[in-house]
Design a protein around this motif. Structure first.
Motif, short mmCIF file in Angstrom:
data_model
loop_
_atom_site.label_atom_id
_atom_site.label_comp_id
_atom_site.label_asym_id
_atom_site.label_seq_id
_atom_site.Cartn_x
_atom_site.Cartn_y
_atom_site.Cartn_z
N ALA A 40 46.25 43.60 29.03
CA ALA A 40 46.64 42.21 28.76
C ALA A 40 45.43 41.30 28.88
O ALA A 40 44.52 41.54 29.67
N LEU A 43 48.08 37.52 32.27
CA LEU A 43 49.19 38.15 32.98
C LEU A 43 49.67 37.23 34.08
O LEU A 43 48.87 36.71 34.85
N MET A 86 46.91 46.83 33.23
CA MET A 86 48.07 46.64 34.11
C MET A 86 48.43 47.90 34.89
O MET A 86 49.18 47.83 35.85
N ILE A 102 57.43 40.00 34.82
CA ILE A 102 56.11 40.16 34.20
C ILE A 102 56.07 39.37 32.90
O ILE A 102 56.97 39.50 32.07
N ALA A 104 53.11 38.65 29.88
CA ALA A 104 51.77 39.08 29.49
C ALA A 104 51.47 38.76 28.03
O ALA A 104 52.36 38.77 27.19
#
Length: 108
Positions: A40, A43, A86, A102, A104
């Motif tokens: 990513a 994030l 990640m 999460i 991202a």
């Protein structure tokens, strides 16, 4: 093993999901080593609003001894032009079955 899901939407660059720690006190990867798109550019991790304990975010050696952790609703954000793998982010919790949401921006 921790449960983590990451769903890709739109043109494949924006993703959202969840991660739950199975056993408190045992750090677990944010994403499994075999996960598909795992890098990513940005994030954000948000401690789930229903959590009753604290969430710890870091490397495989993360511990409640080295940070205060996130309370329910607290968040932490990361950004990198080179990308954030990640699979190298670990999560722990003071209460089993609690976790993070999460968000991202994935690398192509």
């Amino acid at each position: 093993m921790a449960s983590a899901t990451l769903s890709v939407s739109g043109d494949g660059t924006i993703a959202g999901g969840t991660m739950t720690v199975d056993t408190a006190g045992t750090p677990e990867r944010l994403l499994a080593a075999a996960a598909g798109r795992n890098v990513a550019h940005a994030l954000t991790l948000v401690a789930k609003r229903n959590n009753t304990g604290r969430i710890f975010i870091g490397g495989s050696d993360i511990s409640s001894d080295i940070q205060r952790g996130l309370a329910a609703g607290d968040s932490v954000s990361f950004a990198s032009k080179r990308g954030i793998d990640m699979r190298e982010i670990w999560i722990d919790a003071t209460v089993s079955a609690e976790g993070v949401d999460i968000y991202a921006v994935l690398s192509s």
